[in-house]
Design a protein around this motif. Structure first.
Motif, PDB file in Angstrom:
ATOM      1  N   TYR A  91       1.227  12.002   1.099  1.00 18.43           N
ATOM      2  CA  TYR A  91       1.461  13.422   1.334  1.00 18.43           C
ATOM      3  C   TYR A  91       1.670  14.169   0.017  1.00 18.43           C
ATOM      4  N   ALA A  92       2.233  13.468  -0.954  1.00 18.39           N
ATOM      5  CA  ALA A  92       2.459  14.080  -2.266  1.00 18.39           C
ATOM      6  C   ALA A  92       1.180  14.185  -3.087  1.00 18.39           C
ATOM      7  N   GLY A  93       0.081  13.626  -2.550  1.00 19.75           N
ATOM      8  CA  GLY A  93      -1.207  13.739  -3.235  1.00 19.75           C
ATOM      9  C   GLY A  93      -1.436  12.703  -4.315  1.00 19.75           C
ATOM     10  N   LYS A  94      -0.684  11.602  -4.282  1.00 21.93           N
ATOM     11  CA  LYS A  94      -0.865  10.549  -5.282  1.00 21.93           C
ATOM     12  C   LYS A  94      -2.152   9.770  -5.012  1.00 21.93           C
ATOM     13  N   THR A  95      -2.806   9.332  -6.088  1.00 22.15           N
ATOM     14  CA  THR A  95      -4.001   8.500  -5.957  1.00 22.15           C
ATOM     15  C   THR A  95      -3.591   7.073  -5.633  1.00 22.15           C
ATOM     16  N   ASP A  96      -4.558   6.284  -5.186  1.00 20.89           N
ATOM     17  CA  ASP A  96      -4.271   4.886  -4.871  1.00 20.89           C
ATOM     18  C   ASP A  96      -3.738   4.146  -6.093  1.00 20.89           C
ATOM     19  N   ALA A 108      -5.147  -1.299  -6.363  1.00 21.21           N
ATOM     20  CA  ALA A 108      -5.585  -0.062  -5.713  1.00 21.21           C
ATOM     21  C   ALA A 108      -6.284  -0.368  -4.391  1.00 21.21           C
ATOM     22  N   SER A 109      -6.984  -1.492  -4.323  1.00 20.66           N
ATOM     23  CA  SER A 109      -7.648  -1.868  -3.068  1.00 20.66           C
ATOM     24  C   SER A 109      -6.629  -2.201  -1.981  1.00 20.66           C
ATOM     25  N   THR A 110      -5.473  -2.707  -2.388  1.00 21.06           N
ATOM     26  CA  THR A 110      -4.400  -2.983  -1.421  1.00 21.06           C
ATOM     27  C   THR A 110      -3.941  -1.686  -0.761  1.00 21.06           C
TER      28      THR A 110
END
Length: 251
Positions: A91-96, A108-110
């Motif tokens: 919701y905060a807009g963080k990337t993987d 990041a795939s996790t």
């Protein structure tokens, strides 16, 4: 203690907005605050109509509808602590990649796998809601259950209370009315919840009480006011400072 009936019966769209609208006012689903229509409200050197004022109230008091919902008890959301943390970061807009570093888990795939799992949960929830709506149209035998207060702790079968059961217990334990001394403070957990829920209705939500003030009020219900005070905290009806110097209705 605010009623949770508005929250329980609100549609998805109403929950997303965080408020209900009728002919006369807007009502916050999250805390039951009413803002009357037809009035211009001053706010930070600006003038807001009622709808804008309600939206401002939600931002000021609850940060956002999402923040309020994600902060609810696990029994209310059905989410694990890990899932709640992930949703907050999404919701905060963080990337993987940013989420992976912040939570220090997998790769990041996790995180992408977790996104997929949450989408699956969403699909299941939609199907379940549709089935429950269809069931309501056919099932005329299901009793009406008393909504669980949003700050409830230890949510389990002790909250399995129908409206009829609640009225019977109120009549039993408050023979002289709900502002008077109770028959006795019950040992059964379900009965305790009914009694506590009724007692807390008579407390103003925005007032902070000293322990002495709270004790004086609780004495009108039972001589063992310490037990009732402890139960109000344990069941999530009230909160307090660690030193016990102040008590208030939990929102």
């Amino acid at each position: 203690m605010k009623s949770t009936e508005l929250f329980e019966h609100a549609s998805i769209q109403e929950l997303k907005k965080g408020y209900l609208e009728d002919e006369h006012c807007y009502t916050c689903i999250l805390c039951n605050k009413n803002i009357e229509k037809g009035i211009i409200y001053p706010y930070n050197n600006q003038l807001f109509e009622a709808k804008k004022m309600m939206q401002t109230h939600i931002n000021d008091e609850h940060k956002s509808v999402f923040d309020y919902l994600i902060g609810l008890n696990k029994k209310m959301t059905g989410l694990t602590e890990h899932q709640s943390n992930l949703l907050r970061l999404f919701y905060a807009g963080k990337t993987d990649s940013e989420i992976q570093k912040e939570l220090e888990i997998g790769s990041a795939s996790t995180i992408r796998q977790h996104r997929f799992a949450l989408k699956e949960k969403e699909r299941q929830a939609k199907t379940f809601l549709a089935m429950m709506e269809l069931l309501k149209e056919k099932d005329t035998l299901t009793p009406e259950f008393v909504p669980i207060h949003s700050t409830a702790t230890m949510v389990d079968d002790r909250y399995n209370i129908t409206n009829d059961e609640q009225q019977e217990l109120i009549a039993k334990y408050f023979p002289n009315g709900t502002n008077a001394h109770i028959l006795r403070f019950p040992k059964k957990e379900k009965h305790k919840i009914v009694i506590l829920r009724e007692i807390v209705k008579h407390f103003p939500e925005d007032k902070t009480f000293t322990e002495k003030e709270l004790n004086a009020i609780l004495k009108t219900y039972d001589e063992d006011y310490v037990l009732i005070r402890r139960c109000l905290i344990e069941y999530g009806f009230m909160d307090r400072k660690e030193d016990g110097s102040a008590y208030w209705i939990k929102k």
